[in-house]
Design a protein around this motif. Structure first.
Motif, PDB file in Angstrom:
ATOM      1  N   ARG A 229      -2.609  13.695   6.885  1.00  0.00           N
ATOM      2  CA  ARG A 229      -2.028  12.818   5.864  1.00  0.00           C
ATOM      3  C   ARG A 229      -0.598  12.401   6.190  1.00  0.00           C
ATOM      4  O   ARG A 229      -0.136  11.367   5.736  1.00  0.00           O
ATOM      5  CB  ARG A 229      -2.101  13.490   4.494  1.00  0.00           C
ATOM      6  CG  ARG A 229      -3.535  13.625   4.035  1.00  0.00           C
ATOM      7  CD  ARG A 229      -3.668  14.245   2.680  1.00  0.00           C
ATOM      8  NE  ARG A 229      -5.091  14.527   2.462  1.00  0.00           N
ATOM      9  CZ  ARG A 229      -5.539  15.550   1.778  1.00  0.00           C
ATOM     10  NH1 ARG A 229      -4.695  16.381   1.190  1.00  0.00           N
ATOM     11  NH2 ARG A 229      -6.830  15.737   1.644  1.00  0.00           N
TER      12      ARG A 229
ATOM     13  N   ASN B 268       0.855  -1.183   0.000  1.00  0.00           N
ATOM     14  CA  ASN B 268       0.000   0.000   0.000  1.00  0.00           C
ATOM     15  C   ASN B 268       0.896   1.241   0.000  1.00  0.00           C
ATOM     16  O   ASN B 268       1.658   1.465   0.928  1.00  0.00           O
ATOM     17  CB  ASN B 268      -0.895  -0.013   1.236  1.00  0.00           C
ATOM     18  CG  ASN B 268      -1.944   1.060   1.214  1.00  0.00           C
ATOM     19  OD1 ASN B 268      -1.720   2.162   0.732  1.00  0.00           O
ATOM     20  ND2 ASN B 268      -3.106   0.735   1.745  1.00  0.00           N
TER      21      ASN B 268
ATOM     22  N   ASN C 213      -5.019  11.005  -1.517  1.00  0.00           N
ATOM     23  CA  ASN C 213      -4.754   9.704  -2.150  1.00  0.00           C
ATOM     24  C   ASN C 213      -3.461   9.638  -2.952  1.00  0.00           C
ATOM     25  O   ASN C 213      -3.332   8.842  -3.872  1.00  0.00           O
ATOM     26  CB  ASN C 213      -5.933   9.285  -3.030  1.00  0.00           C
ATOM     27  CG  ASN C 213      -7.117   8.888  -2.200  1.00  0.00           C
ATOM     28  OD1 ASN C 213      -6.983   8.183  -1.202  1.00  0.00           O
ATOM     29  ND2 ASN C 213      -8.284   9.372  -2.585  1.00  0.00           N
TER      30      ASN C 213
ATOM     31  N   ASP D  36       0.224   8.610  -3.962  1.00  0.00           N
ATOM     32  CA  ASP D  36       1.152   7.501  -3.779  1.00  0.00           C
ATOM     33  C   ASP D  36       2.530   8.045  -3.460  1.00  0.00           C
ATOM     34  O   ASP D  36       2.871   9.174  -3.827  1.00  0.00           O
ATOM     35  CB  ASP D  36       1.260   6.656  -5.044  1.00  0.00           C
ATOM     36  CG  ASP D  36       0.073   5.739  -5.238  1.00  0.00           C
ATOM     37  OD1 ASP D  36      -0.120   5.285  -6.381  1.00  0.00           O
ATOM     38  OD2 ASP D  36      -0.650   5.466  -4.271  1.00  0.00           O
TER      39      ASP D  36
ATOM     40  N   THR E 182      -2.551   9.130   3.133  1.00  0.00           N
ATOM     41  CA  THR E 182      -3.030  10.124   2.163  1.00  0.00           C
ATOM     42  C   THR E 182      -4.528  10.070   1.877  1.00  0.00           C
ATOM     43  O   THR E 182      -5.059  11.057   1.384  1.00  0.00           O
ATOM     44  CB  THR E 182      -2.238  10.061   0.840  1.00  0.00           C
ATOM     45  OG1 THR E 182      -2.402   8.795   0.230  1.00  0.00           O
ATOM     46  CG2 THR E 182      -0.767  10.341   1.095  1.00  0.00           C
ATOM     47  N   PRO E 183      -5.268   8.991   2.178  1.00  0.00           N
ATOM     48  CA  PRO E 183      -6.728   9.054   2.009  1.00  0.00           C
ATOM     49  C   PRO E 183      -7.438   9.900   3.077  1.00  0.00           C
ATOM     50  O   PRO E 183      -8.642  10.145   2.965  1.00  0.00           O
ATOM     51  CB  PRO E 183      -7.173   7.593   2.108  1.00  0.00           C
ATOM     52  CG  PRO E 183      -5.973   6.793   1.748  1.00  0.00           C
ATOM     53  CD  PRO E 183      -4.822   7.595   2.297  1.00  0.00           C
TER      54      PRO E 183
ATOM     55  N   LYS F 140      -0.218   4.350  -0.103  1.00  0.00           N
ATOM     56  CA  LYS F 140      -0.962   5.492   0.429  1.00  0.00           C
ATOM     57  C   LYS F 140      -0.998   5.502   1.965  1.00  0.00           C
ATOM     58  O   LYS F 140      -0.988   6.554   2.579  1.00  0.00           O
ATOM     59  CB  LYS F 140      -2.397   5.484  -0.085  1.00  0.00           C
ATOM     60  CG  LYS F 140      -2.530   5.655  -1.582  1.00  0.00           C
ATOM     61  CD  LYS F 140      -3.971   5.548  -2.009  1.00  0.00           C
ATOM     62  CE  LYS F 140      -4.255   5.581  -3.472  1.00  0.00           C
ATOM     63  NZ  LYS F 140      -3.252   5.893  -4.412  1.00  0.00           N
TER      64      LYS F 140
END
Length: 187
Positions: free
Chosen positions: A113, A15, A134, A136, A105-106, A17
């Motif tokens: 974040r 993941n 969101n 990356d 980041t979501p 994020k």
């Protein structure tokens, strides 16, 4: 044993994020004046952007500025790199400290974040470029990762580390890694 670090290249992407890095560290003295004096805790070389990296580190902004905990990352398809650092500075090299870094980041609020915690207390931070929703990052990409170094920069961590965790896909809080005993710090 100087300038030693752990290196690993994941076999599959994780993941990019949401993740958490946690570890107990003790810095072996502050760097002398001149140069950046960076001390890498965790980093990755970014495959999609040659020479770029993502790094969690203690850094001195050249000159005589004291250490700050800092996160920087070359960004994908964005003109400016992200760079955040703690407002509090660190001068005490005689004690162990628990460092917790959360990348999420979501999160709806841009202030949530990226979060820094030292000994369970969230640190105020400065941000040179806002973290996009969101977004990356190169951490968890199939590229070399290091614990105890800022890759390719000759900035190995100088000190001791133990109980280091990297948790993929979860934004964890300090209470997951220990509990606070009034007057004695985290145990």
């Amino acid at each position: 044993m100087a300038n030693e670090y752990l290196q690993r290249t994941p076999t599959s992407a994780g993941n990019r994020k949401v993740w958490t890095w946690s570890g107990w560290i003790k810095i072996a003295g502050l760097p002398t004046t001149g140069g950046s004096g960076d001390r890498g805790l965790f980093s990755a070389v970014l495959a999609t952007n040659s020479g770029a990296d993502a790094a969690l580190r203690f850094s001195r902004d050249g000159g005589s500025n004291p250490f700050q905990l800092m996160w920087s990352s070359s960004r994908y398809n964005v003109a400016n790199d992200e760079s955040l650092s703690t407002v509090p500075v660190f001068r005490d090299t005689g004690n162990w400290m628990h460092v917790l870094f959360i990348r999420n980041t979501p999160a709806s609020s841009s202030t949530d974040r990226v979060r820094f915690y030292i000994n369970g207390i969230e640190q105020e931070k400065t941000e040179s470029n806002a973290i996009s929703l969101n977004e990356d990052v190169g951490i968890n990409e199939v590229v070399p990762h290091a614990i105890g170094d800022h890759f390719g920069q000759g900035r190995a961590f100088q000190g001791e580390m133990f109980d280091v965790f990297f948790v993929d896909g979860q934004a964890l809080t300090p209470d997951v890694f220990g509990f606070y005993k009034d007057g004695d710090g985290y145990i």
